[in-house]
Design an enzyme around this catalytic site. Structure first.
Site, PDB file in Angstrom:
ATOM      1  N   GLU A 111       0.828  -1.202   0.000  1.00 36.03           N
ATOM      2  CA  GLU A 111       0.000   0.000   0.000  1.00 36.03           C
ATOM      3  C   GLU A 111       0.873   1.268   0.000  1.00 36.03           C
ATOM      4  O   GLU A 111       1.790   1.406   0.800  1.00 36.03           O
ATOM      5  CB  GLU A 111      -0.906  -0.005   1.233  1.00 36.03           C
ATOM      6  CG  GLU A 111      -1.893   1.133   1.281  1.00 36.03           C
ATOM      7  CD  GLU A 111      -2.828   1.061   2.487  1.00 36.03           C
ATOM      8  OE1 GLU A 111      -3.818   1.800   2.496  1.00 36.03           O
ATOM      9  OE2 GLU A 111      -2.561   0.263   3.419  1.00 36.03           O
ATOM     10  N   LYS A 130      -9.200   3.062  -2.983  1.00 34.72           N
ATOM     11  CA  LYS A 130      -9.644   2.488  -1.710  1.00 34.72           C
ATOM     12  C   LYS A 130     -10.996   3.078  -1.313  1.00 34.72           C
ATOM     13  O   LYS A 130     -11.150   4.297  -1.203  1.00 34.72           O
ATOM     14  CB  LYS A 130      -8.583   2.779  -0.649  1.00 34.72           C
ATOM     15  CG  LYS A 130      -8.834   2.172   0.719  1.00 34.72           C
ATOM     16  CD  LYS A 130      -7.615   2.441   1.606  1.00 34.72           C
ATOM     17  CE  LYS A 130      -7.737   1.874   2.995  1.00 34.72           C
ATOM     18  NZ  LYS A 130      -6.496   2.111   3.786  1.00 34.72           N
ATOM     19  N   CYS A 155      -6.108  -2.740   1.956  1.00 37.20           N
ATOM     20  CA  CYS A 155      -5.972  -2.682   3.406  1.00 37.20           C
ATOM     21  C   CYS A 155      -7.315  -2.755   4.133  1.00 37.20           C
ATOM     22  O   CYS A 155      -7.942  -3.806   4.187  1.00 37.20           O
ATOM     23  CB  CYS A 155      -5.159  -1.457   3.796  1.00 37.20           C
ATOM     24  SG  CYS A 155      -4.497  -1.541   5.483  1.00 37.20           S
TER      25      CYS A 155
END
Length: 288
Positions: free
Chosen positions: A53, A126, A163
């Site tokens: 990430e 994200k 994540c």
């Protein structure tokens, strides 16, 4: 004929952090540290490689310093173009997570997908943005607005989850419904409750949806934030939820594994994840 894929994940600690150079110097040091691992992957014949990430900076979200806004860049942009050269050189699909600047004040946590000829295929932003327990991410990122795309690469159909997304099964299901054969989850997560969930949630997504996953976490402590230890443990998991390749907790590492995508057909012929689902019975689940 078997559809054998060789895939790689890179987990990496910082060579430089805040206070040890300018933001551009810190970013360049991280890229330079990655390059030998990227080239090693290419030389080993890795077909799909995923980085961690926001791979080219510290994970600065434990602080709330506007200076890190300066590290964001366009996607496609300088870093993705640089990585595209390696993708083309080694005929290697690459998932490249970076801090994206769409325009002034509009910033995303993004992963670019580059095909094996260096072509930019698109990006995932994200969707789920935490703001708790030292991860003050809403200070830095807008929630994603591109849905849950699946990218047809030279070797496989791939999706990306980033994540904190992994705590939410809904997007993981949508990626499967959209045809993903492999879902990559680049992460930055520290020891604690997260470490238990790390080996629970993503195997559950893989088993519940009948696809492979590649899960990446960085390693080491990152100063000056000292939020906790990034515990590595990057891994691959198969459509039965079995982890079949696992990296260390504390070393910079290229994890490489081979697997047969035909296993997806085998698993889904037994467990009809999509045929037998009953969305018409779910009704309106929540009031938005």
């Amino acid at each position: 004929m078997a559809r054998i894929i060789k895939s790689g994940l890179i987990q990496m600690s910082l060579p430089k952090s805040e206070g040890e150079g300018t933001i551009e110097e810190i970013k360049e040091a991280m890229v330079q540290k990655h390059i030998p691992y990227i080239e090693r992957a290419g030389e080993q014949g890795v077909q799909i490689l995923c980085l961690q990430e926001i791979f080219n900076t510290p994970y600065f979200c434990p602080g709330q310093d506007r200076a890190w806004y300066e590290s964001a860049e366009t996607v496609p942009g300088p870093t993705t173009e640089r990585m595209a050269a390696y993708a083309k050189k080694y005929n290697m699909v690459m998932i490249v997570p970076v801090y994206e600047k769409e325009q002034a004040g509009v910033l995303y946590n993004t992963a670019a997908v580059i095909d094996a000829d260096g072509t930019f295929l698109g990006k995932y932003r994200k969707n789920h943005i935490p703001h708790t327990s030292g991860f003050w991410e809403k200070f830095f990122f807008k929630p994603g607005n591109l849905g849950y795309p699946v990218f047809q690469t030279r070797y496989a159909k791939i999706g990306v989850y980033i994540c904190y997304d992994r705590h939410f099964p809904d997007g993981a299901r949508v990626l499967g419904l959209n045809g993903a054969e492999i879902v990559y989850n680049p992460s930055a997560t520290v020891a604690g409750l997260s470490q238990y969930l790390w080996k629970l949630e993503q195997p559950a997504h893989a088993a519940a949806n009948g696809y492979f996953m590649g899960c990446i976490n960085r390693v080491g402590l990152e100063k000056p934030w000292n939020l906790g230890k990034f515990y590595g443990s990057s891994y691959f998991v198969d459509p039965r939820g079995q982890i079949f390749a696992l990296a260390s907790e504390d070393k910079d590492e290229l994890l490489v594994a081979e697997f047969d995508l035909d296993m997806i057909e085998e698993v889904r012929s037994i467990w009809q994840f999509y045929r037998d689902r009953r969305p018409e019975t779910y009704g309106k689940l929540v009031e938005l």
